[in-house]
Design a protein around this motif. Structure first.
Motif, PDB file in Angstrom:
ATOM      1  N   GLY A 257      -6.374  23.280   0.673  1.00 24.40           N
ATOM      2  CA  GLY A 257      -4.984  23.483   1.056  1.00 24.40           C
ATOM      3  C   GLY A 257      -4.028  22.040   1.248  1.00 24.40           C
ATOM      4  N   ILE A 258      -4.666  20.918   1.232  1.00 23.92           N
ATOM      5  CA  ILE A 258      -3.676  19.904   1.277  1.00 23.92           C
ATOM      6  C   ILE A 258      -3.987  18.955   0.023  1.00 23.92           C
ATOM      7  CG2 ILE A 258      -3.553  17.515   2.607  1.00 23.92           C
ATOM      8  CD1 ILE A 258      -4.453  19.339   5.098  1.00 23.92           C
ATOM      9  N   GLU A 259      -2.918  18.563  -0.496  1.00 21.89           N
ATOM     10  CA  GLU A 259      -2.828  17.868  -1.711  1.00 21.89           C
ATOM     11  C   GLU A 259      -2.307  16.411  -1.496  1.00 21.89           C
ATOM     12  OE1 GLU A 259      -0.847  20.008  -4.875  1.00 21.89           O
ATOM     13  OE2 GLU A 259      -2.025  21.698  -4.535  1.00 21.89           O
ATOM     14  N   ASN A 260      -1.529  16.218  -0.408  1.00 28.03           N
ATOM     15  CA  ASN A 260      -0.866  14.799  -0.215  1.00 28.03           C
ATOM     16  C   ASN A 260      -1.963  14.236   0.858  1.00 28.03           C
ATOM     17  OD1 ASN A 260       0.752  12.862  -0.518  1.00 28.03           O
ATOM     18  ND2 ASN A 260       2.380  13.543   0.586  1.00 28.03           N
ATOM     19  N   TYR A 261      -2.686  13.155   0.541  1.00 26.51           N
ATOM     20  CA  TYR A 261      -3.256  12.503   1.632  1.00 26.51           C
ATOM     21  C   TYR A 261      -2.680  10.937   1.519  1.00 26.51           C
ATOM     22  CZ  TYR A 261      -6.923  15.899   1.328  1.00 26.51           C
ATOM     23  OH  TYR A 261      -7.561  16.915   1.433  1.00 26.51           O
ATOM     24  N   SER A 262      -2.841  10.623   2.663  1.00 27.60           N
ATOM     25  CA  SER A 262      -2.321   8.874   2.700  1.00 27.60           C
ATOM     26  C   SER A 262      -3.528   8.205   2.456  1.00 27.60           C
ATOM     27  CB  SER A 262      -2.105   8.742   4.230  1.00 27.60           C
ATOM     28  OG  SER A 262      -3.201   8.896   5.301  1.00 27.60           O
ATOM     29  N   ASP A 263      -3.192   6.726   2.097  1.00 26.88           N
ATOM     30  CA  ASP A 263      -4.209   5.839   1.412  1.00 26.88           C
ATOM     31  C   ASP A 263      -4.840   5.231   2.695  1.00 26.88           C
ATOM     32  OD1 ASP A 263      -6.228   4.611  -0.178  1.00 26.88           O
ATOM     33  OD2 ASP A 263      -4.637   3.128  -0.973  1.00 26.88           O
ATOM     34  N   PRO A 264      -5.987   5.314   2.962  1.00 23.95           N
ATOM     35  CA  PRO A 264      -6.504   4.464   4.258  1.00 23.95           C
ATOM     36  C   PRO A 264      -6.956   3.090   3.884  1.00 23.95           C
ATOM     37  CG  PRO A 264      -8.287   5.618   3.470  1.00 23.95           C
ATOM     38  CD  PRO A 264      -7.388   6.195   2.550  1.00 23.95           C
TER      39      PRO A 264
ATOM     40  N   GLY B 136       0.879  -1.143   0.074  1.00 22.10           N
ATOM     41  CA  GLY B 136       0.027  -0.082   0.027  1.00 22.10           C
ATOM     42  C   GLY B 136       0.897   1.153  -0.171  1.00 22.10           C
ATOM     43  N   GLU B 137       2.028   1.182  -0.206  1.00 13.30           N
ATOM     44  CA  GLU B 137       3.156   2.119  -0.172  1.00 13.30           C
ATOM     45  C   GLU B 137       3.154   2.860   1.315  1.00 13.30           C
ATOM     46  OE1 GLU B 137       2.440   5.011  -3.550  1.00 13.30           O
ATOM     47  OE2 GLU B 137       2.612   3.255  -4.928  1.00 13.30           O
ATOM     48  N   LEU B 138       4.494   2.890   1.785  1.00 14.74           N
ATOM     49  CA  LEU B 138       4.554   3.837   2.897  1.00 14.74           C
ATOM     50  C   LEU B 138       4.695   5.043   2.809  1.00 14.74           C
ATOM     51  CD1 LEU B 138       7.129   0.826   4.601  1.00 14.74           C
ATOM     52  CD2 LEU B 138       4.576   1.151   4.970  1.00 14.74           C
ATOM     53  N   LYS B 139       3.774   5.771   2.416  1.00 14.71           N
ATOM     54  CA  LYS B 139       4.099   7.253   2.395  1.00 14.71           C
ATOM     55  C   LYS B 139       3.392   8.124   3.455  1.00 14.71           C
ATOM     56  CE  LYS B 139       0.144   7.981  -0.565  1.00 14.71           C
ATOM     57  NZ  LYS B 139      -0.364   8.285  -2.162  1.00 14.71           N
ATOM     58  N   ARG B 140       3.862   9.316   3.344  1.00 18.56           N
ATOM     59  CA  ARG B 140       3.427  10.047   4.721  1.00 18.56           C
ATOM     60  C   ARG B 140       2.614  10.976   3.994  1.00 18.56           C
ATOM     61  NH1 ARG B 140       7.999  10.381   9.231  1.00 18.56           N
ATOM     62  NH2 ARG B 140       8.525   8.380   9.173  1.00 18.56           N
TER      63      ARG B 140
END
Length: 112
Positions: free
Chosen positions: A60-67, A47-51
């Motif tokens: 204003g937020i463009e980078n979301y984590s995948d739930p 699921g990709e370990l991205k923050r």
């Protein structure tokens, strides 16, 4: 970080398969549990370990984590807990009824 998680999942899978091939019933249950934990780590890694920010839409937020990986793992943890509990109760009952937890003796092989 993904390499470390993949190696750790591989180690858990290896230890789980080794324990599944043992003769004692409790080791078989521990092996099944280790394989399920390895699968949890593998799903989390895929699921990709991205923050990122929590998946709540805000301006204003463009980078979301995948739930989705976390939801799948949480469901899998609950199911594996139930299966492990059932296997432990069945192993306890089988060992009390037969007086052993050795799979060769429980199968009724006449060699031993």
């Amino acid at each position: 970080m993904e390499i470390i998680m993949t190696v750790l999942a591989g180690i858990l899978f290896t230890a789980g398969v080794y324990n599944l091939l043992q003769k004692q019933l409790l080791r078989i249950i521990v092996g099944a549990t280790l394989i399920s934990h390895g699968a949890h780590l593998f799903i989390l890694t895929m699921g990709e370990l991205k923050r990122g920010a929590p998946p709540v839409l805000q301006d204003g937020i463009e980078n979301y984590s995948d739930p989705l990986p976390q939801a799948l793992i949480l469901t899998s943890i609950v199911i594996s807990f139930g299966i492990t509990s059932l296997l432990l109760v069945l192993a306890y009952r089988a060992s009390k009824e037969n007086g052993t937890d050795n799979m060769e003796k429980l199968r009724g092989n006449e060699n031993e």
